[in-house]
Enzyme design. Structure first.
Site, PDB file in Angstrom:
ATOM      1  N   CYS A 136      30.429  18.996 -22.244  1.00 31.10           N
ATOM      2  CA  CYS A 136      29.194  19.895 -22.833  1.00 31.10           C
ATOM      3  C   CYS A 136      29.144  21.162 -21.908  1.00 31.10           C
ATOM      4  CB  CYS A 136      28.065  18.819 -22.896  1.00 31.10           C
ATOM      5  SG  CYS A 136      26.693  19.446 -23.802  1.00 31.10           S
ATOM      6  N   ASN A 137      27.838  21.451 -21.565  1.00 34.56           N
ATOM      7  CA  ASN A 137      27.477  22.662 -21.030  1.00 34.56           C
ATOM      8  C   ASN A 137      28.270  22.737 -19.550  1.00 34.56           C
ATOM      9  OD1 ASN A 137      25.881  23.590 -22.789  1.00 34.56           O
ATOM     10  ND2 ASN A 137      23.964  23.156 -22.008  1.00 34.56           N
TER      11      ASN A 137
END
Length: 202
Positions: free
Chosen positions: A108-109
């Site tokens: 994800c991030n």
């Protein structure tokens, strides 16, 4: 080599992104392992509890200041903290890990952070879409040709995944770690991906 899996948790981390990997490391289908091959450990900016997006508070095993240099894998769990200044303190940690040949996972991030600091420029990779990686990476991200539109990608001991790929992320890391046989890792993946009723119809 130290057998610890180090999970980097920043404030407002996405707790669900660590679930499948940490569970497979610590337990089998029956109970907690008596002699696990690896041990899960949490690393946070300080030794104070770190809060997840969902409001869970996790007590770290290590801070950035006292974490070990020797470990089996470094795992960057996603969340909102990767867009804040505290994430800058993770840059030298990741750099040292890659230079030492450690397994590094980012979901994800966490994958977007990897693009931002040029850590994906020599490997095939994925994340929350090519556009987000370009946006976060700016001039430091020079490998958009290496982007793969897949749930998770493993290349040269770096595993990346998008935020919906918690299970695929776990599978790729478990295979790299040789946590179990490939057949049993695939069984674990399929059981959680397809669900009990699909695998065992009445």
């Amino acid at each position: 080599m130290n057998n610890e899996i180090l999970y980097i948790l920043l404030p407002d981390y996405a707790a669900h992104e660590a679930v499948y990997l940490s569970q497979a490391i610590a337990s089998d289908e029956f109970a907690l392992k008596e002699r696990p091959k690896y041990v899960n450990k949490v690393v946070a900016p300080t030794m104070d509890p770190v809060m997840s997006i969902g409001g869970f508070r996790t007590l770290p095993d290590y801070s950035f200041d006292n974490m070990p240099e020797d470990y089996a894998a470094l795992v960057l769990i996603g969340g909102f903290g990767w867009s804040t200044s505290v994430a800058e303190r993770v840059v030298p940690i990741v750099r040292r890990g890659i230079e030492a040949g450690r397994i590094v996972g980012a979901i994800c991030n966490g994958a977007s952070f990897m693009a931002k600091y040029g850590f994906l420029n020599a490997v095939r990779h994925t994340g929350n879409g090519a556009e987000q990686l370009k946006s976060w990476g700016g001039g430091n991200y020079t490998n958009d040709a290496g982007y793969v539109n897949a749930q998770a990608v493993s290349d040269n001991r770096i595993v990346t995944a998008n935020g919906s790929a918690t299970l695929e992320f776990a599978r790729e890391l478990l295979l790299l770690l040789e946590n179990d046989t490939p057949e049993r890792i695939e069984m674990y993946y399929q059981f959680n991906k397809q669900g009990f009723c699909n695998l065992f119809p009445v």
